[in-house]
Design a protein around this motif. Structure first.
Motif, PDB file in Angstrom:
ATOM      1  N   PRO A   1      11.984  84.671  34.309  1.00 57.81           N
ATOM      2  CA  PRO A   1      11.562  85.106  32.838  1.00 57.81           C
ATOM      3  C   PRO A   1      12.742  85.889  31.636  1.00 57.81           C
TER       4      PRO A   1
ATOM      5  N   ASP B   1       8.686  82.377  27.252  1.00 58.62           N
ATOM      6  CA  ASP B   1       7.257  81.957  26.923  1.00 58.62           C
ATOM      7  C   ASP B   1       6.370  82.710  26.848  1.00 58.62           C
ATOM      8  N   PRO B   2       6.239  82.787  26.011  1.00 56.48           N
ATOM      9  CA  PRO B   2       5.280  83.906  24.833  1.00 56.48           C
ATOM     10  C   PRO B   2       3.873  83.788  25.245  1.00 56.48           C
TER      11      PRO B   2
ATOM     12  N   HIS C   1      12.811  86.561  27.156  1.00 57.39           N
ATOM     13  CA  HIS C   1      12.399  88.011  26.504  1.00 57.39           C
ATOM     14  C   HIS C   1      12.752  87.686  25.500  1.00 57.39           C
TER      15      HIS C   1
ATOM     16  N   LEU D   1       3.083  83.298  28.436  1.00 60.40           N
ATOM     17  CA  LEU D   1       2.372  83.929  29.998  1.00 60.40           C
ATOM     18  C   LEU D   1       3.488  84.676  30.477  1.00 60.40           C
ATOM     19  N   THR D   2       2.887  85.628  31.215  1.00 60.17           N
ATOM     20  CA  THR D   2       3.156  86.586  31.755  1.00 60.17           C
ATOM     21  C   THR D   2       4.621  86.639  32.351  1.00 60.17           C
ATOM     22  N   ASP D   3       5.471  87.561  32.915  1.00 62.45           N
ATOM     23  CA  ASP D   3       6.275  87.683  33.253  1.00 62.45           C
ATOM     24  C   ASP D   3       5.632  86.764  35.370  1.00 62.45           C
ATOM     25  N   GLU D   4       5.005  86.576  35.567  1.00 65.65           N
ATOM     26  CA  GLU D   4       4.100  87.048  36.909  1.00 65.65           C
ATOM     27  C   GLU D   4       4.334  85.035  36.992  1.00 65.65           C
ATOM     28  N   GLN D   5       3.410  84.537  35.931  1.00 62.31           N
ATOM     29  CA  GLN D   5       3.282  83.852  35.771  1.00 62.31           C
ATOM     30  C   GLN D   5       4.444  82.932  35.773  1.00 62.31           C
TER      31      GLN D   5
END
Ligand code: 3PG
Length: 306
Positions: A177, A162-163, A179, A165-169
């Motif tokens: 995640p 999901d571009p 990329h 969202l951050t990896d943390e999210q």
């Protein structure tokens, strides 16, 4: 104000009653147009409407043009690719959706479709189990996240792209995640699509991506048929007899796909992801509340054509 509920695929009677109740107790008049056979019926019905509640109904420039009093359109649901946003904006009309309100229904259908394919469309042929398989989720928003979390509870390993969202999210939402779409497709035994239909995503999933999927993979589409390049899908299924496709949005070439690939493909006759009593109620009532709130206070929180 006059609010028109225009739904070619109607809400449940209980949801319509609830919508009417909210609108009328806030002083609005309500008209209902359901299962209309022609687009001209919608064009005629919007003539004196101040507000419009729709589902996948097509609010084209012609509809906007005919709706001289229209101030707000609420799409009771997530995707708003059925509304001509430019035409609405040009006429000063607010367009909103009701994000999240029907997500659980769509997520449950995506999981059901996975199991339906794993069990060879409920025929006696030997199937397989989803436990231990890897699920790729393309777009980890309201629906994608629910699919990931529910699939994890069934013992699947979840990766997500999901571009926005951050990896943390993504990690907080229960997935690992990745990329790139190539990485996602190459590593997914099941791939659940949750991207919207936009100029950049239309026909974005075709031969190259689909053939990257591992042996025996299943592509699950509860998003929009437009995101699939149907010629590419056909070619991929021809070349790779191990791949399967299941979709809640019937492809234009479904008859040909079904004839060629039999139990390797399945499409619902009519989009049914959000068609549950609960989702009808959640999305329909949210739409009614958003209209009342807009007229009472000017709240545009869910506006999508800002
Ligand atoms: C959505 O975008 O919310 C879903 O595709 C549901 O569409 P529907 O209201 O036409 O069932």
């Amino acid at each position: 104000m006059k609010v028109l509920i225009a739904t070619q695929k109607p809400f449940s009677a209980a949801a319509v009653a609830g919508i009417k109740d909210i609108l009328s107790s806030n002083g609005h008049a309500v008209a209902v147009l359901e299962k209309y056979p022609e687009q001209s019926d919608l064009i005629a019905a919007v003539a004196d409407a101040d507000a419009l509640i729709i589902r996948s109904d097509k609010v084209t420039a012609e509809v906007i043009e005919a709706a001289k009093n229209l101030k707000i359109v609420v799409r009771a649901g997530a995707g708003f690719d059925n509304v001509d946003l430019a035409a609405a904006t040009a006429h000063g009309i607010i367009v909103m959706n009701t994000p999240g309100q029907n997500s659980n229904a769509v997520a449950e259908l995506a999981l059901a479709m996975m199991i339906f394919m794993a069990r060879t469309q409920f025929t006696p042929a030997t199937g397989s189990e989803v436990m231990g398989k890897r699920l790729g989720v393309q777009a980890y928003g309201n629906v994608g996240r629910l699919v990931g979390q529910k699939a994890k509870a069934m013992g699947m390993d979840i990766i997500a792209l999901d571009p926005f969202l951050t990896d943390e999210q993504i990690v907080a939402g229960g997935a690992k995640p990745v990329h790139s779409v190539e990485e996602l497709y190459s590593n997914s035994d099941y791939l659940s699509i949750h991207i919207p239909a936009l100029p950049a995503t239309i026909k974005s999933i075709g031969y190259d991506l689909i053939t990257k999927m591992p042996k025996g993979a299943v592509l699950v589409n509860t998003a929009r048929k437009e995101v699939i390049d149907e010629d590419g899908l056909m070619k991929a299924l021809e070349e790779r007899p191990d791949l399967r496709y299941v979709t809640d949005v019937m492809p234009d070439n479904y008859e040909a796909l079904k004839e060629k690939f039999g139990l390797r493909v399945f499409a619902t006759p009519k989009k049914m992801g959000a068609q549950t009593a609960e989702a009808n109620m959640n999305a329909g009532l949210a739409a009614a509340r958003q209209i009342c709130d807009y007229f009472a206070t000017g709240n545009t929180r869910f506006q999508v054509n800002k």
